[in-house]
Motif scaffolding. Structure first.
Motif, PDB file in Angstrom:
ATOM      1  N   VAL A  25       0.844  -1.198   0.000  1.00  5.48           N
ATOM      2  CA  VAL A  25       0.000   0.000   0.000  1.00  5.48           C
ATOM      3  C   VAL A  25       0.878   1.247   0.000  1.00  5.48           C
ATOM      4  CG1 VAL A  25      -1.660   1.342   1.345  1.00  5.48           C
ATOM      5  CG2 VAL A  25      -1.954  -1.134   1.107  1.00  5.48           C
ATOM      6  N   SER A  26       1.926   1.229   0.806  1.00  7.69           N
ATOM      7  CA  SER A  26       2.849   2.367   0.830  1.00  7.69           C
ATOM      8  C   SER A  26       3.535   2.536  -0.516  1.00  7.69           C
ATOM      9  CB  SER A  26       3.891   2.160   1.937  1.00  7.69           C
ATOM     10  OG  SER A  26       3.273   2.085   3.208  1.00  7.69           O
ATOM     11  N   GLY A  27       3.835   1.414  -1.185  1.00 10.77           N
ATOM     12  CA  GLY A  27       4.396   1.499  -2.525  1.00 10.77           C
ATOM     13  C   GLY A  27       3.435   2.164  -3.492  1.00 10.77           C
ATOM     14  N   PHE A  28       2.151   1.816  -3.387  1.00 19.51           N
ATOM     15  CA  PHE A  28       1.137   2.479  -4.214  1.00 19.51           C
ATOM     16  C   PHE A  28       1.106   3.982  -3.937  1.00 19.51           C
ATOM     17  CE2 PHE A  28      -1.455  -1.662  -4.466  1.00 19.51           C
ATOM     18  CZ  PHE A  28      -0.964  -1.951  -5.726  1.00 19.51           C
ATOM     19  N   MET A  29       1.206   4.354  -2.666  1.00 21.08           N
ATOM     20  CA  MET A  29       1.171   5.775  -2.304  1.00 21.08           C
ATOM     21  C   MET A  29       2.360   6.516  -2.903  1.00 21.08           C
ATOM     22  SD  MET A  29      -0.057   5.691   1.683  1.00 21.08           S
ATOM     23  CE  MET A  29      -1.779   5.421   2.118  1.00 21.08           C
ATOM     24  N   GLY A  30       3.549   5.913  -2.781  1.00 24.05           N
ATOM     25  CA  GLY A  30       4.732   6.544  -3.346  1.00 24.05           C
ATOM     26  C   GLY A  30       4.639   6.676  -4.854  1.00 24.05           C
ATOM     27  N   ALA A  31       4.125   5.646  -5.522  1.00 23.87           N
ATOM     28  CA  ALA A  31       3.969   5.689  -6.975  1.00 23.87           C
ATOM     29  C   ALA A  31       2.941   6.735  -7.385  1.00 23.87           C
ATOM     30  CB  ALA A  31       3.559   4.313  -7.489  1.00 23.87           C
ATOM     31  N   ALA A  32       1.813   6.772  -6.676  1.00 20.28           N
ATOM     32  CA  ALA A  32       0.749   7.715  -7.025  1.00 20.28           C
ATOM     33  C   ALA A  32       1.217   9.156  -6.881  1.00 20.28           C
ATOM     34  CB  ALA A  32      -0.478   7.466  -6.147  1.00 20.28           C
TER      35      ALA A  32
END
Length: 241
Positions: free
Chosen positions: A151-158
């Motif tokens: 989820v944190s990876g998604f946040m960083g990517a977004a």
């Protein structure tokens, strides 16, 4: 400079068509992942006996102490647990908390990169998350489970594309935005505020001031590992250059 928005769809007679998008519309790939996570937790909670569930934890959760043992003296569990831990959760509250944020930030990422790249992104962001965690917790016996690192990876990517250069969020068409260059991202006020609040929250979690998602002890270093991976390496997955 504002991003160009897609043209308004029109019917055959030239009149503007009403949007046929449902109010709640997730990419199919993400929906499948969420259903898979729910199914796993439901089976563990309501079907498996406690002894068998402990076997699941032993064989699929991440355990830093496992990597202090010579790999030749153990099975291959060390090989897949840096990914499989992300499919297990400690409680329904923990799972629902991760699903909420996955819907918010995972949806635009999945729309942008597609399912095949999602599979690779999931595996690598999960691995990056526990890689940083194990640096701070080398040899510890504490079990790590949950999709929070992903989820944190998604946040960083977004953070690299959901904000326009002016700082505004294009909610419906965020996945169509141009990806900001790294220096543009670091100079974007909205991105800096978002990232600053995110890191502050995780540092407060690390200090034990509050917990997230009812997961008990929070592997906040893993959150940072996932976020850094998504933020700096999303360009490797992004088909819209």
């Amino acid at each position: 400079m504002e991003q160009d928005q897609p043209a308004t769809p029109v019917d055959g007679d030239g009149t503007a068509a009403r949007s046929r998008e449902p109010a709640f519309n997730l990419p199919r790939g993400l929906t499948s992942v969420l259903l898979f996570l729910v199914a796993i937790h439901a089976i563990r909670t309501y079907v498996l006996p406690e002894t068998l569930d402990q076997e699941v934890i032993l064989n699929f959760a991440f355990l830093p102490a496992r990597y202090t043992i010579p790999l030749g003296e153990q099975g291959l569990v060390w090989l897949w647990t840096p990914v499989t831990y992300s499919f297990l959760h400690g409680s329904w509250e923990h799972l629902i908390f991760n699903i909420f944020w996955m819907v918010a930030f995972g949806a635009p990422v999945v729309r942008r990169i597609g399912v095949p790249r999602l599979a690779v992104f999931w595996c690598l962001s999960a691995t990056a998350a526990v890689a940083l965690h194990v640096v701070f917790h080398w040899g510890e016996m504490a079990v790590v489970i949950g999709a929070s690192g992903v989820v944190s990876g998604f946040m960083g990517a977004a953070a690299r594309f959901v904000f326009s250069p002016s700082g505004r969020i294009s909610r419906q068409f965020a996945h169509l935005n141009r990806r900001l260059w790294l220096m543009e991202t670091l100079a974007n006020r909205s991105v800096l505020i978002f990232t600053g609040i995110w890191f502050l929250t995780n540092f407060l979690v690390g200090l034990g001031l509050f917990s997230l998602g009812g997961a008990g002890s929070v592997a906040w270093e893993a959150h940072i590992g996932g976020f850094v991976f998504g933020f700096f390496l999303f360009g490797l997955f992004d088909p819209r250059d």
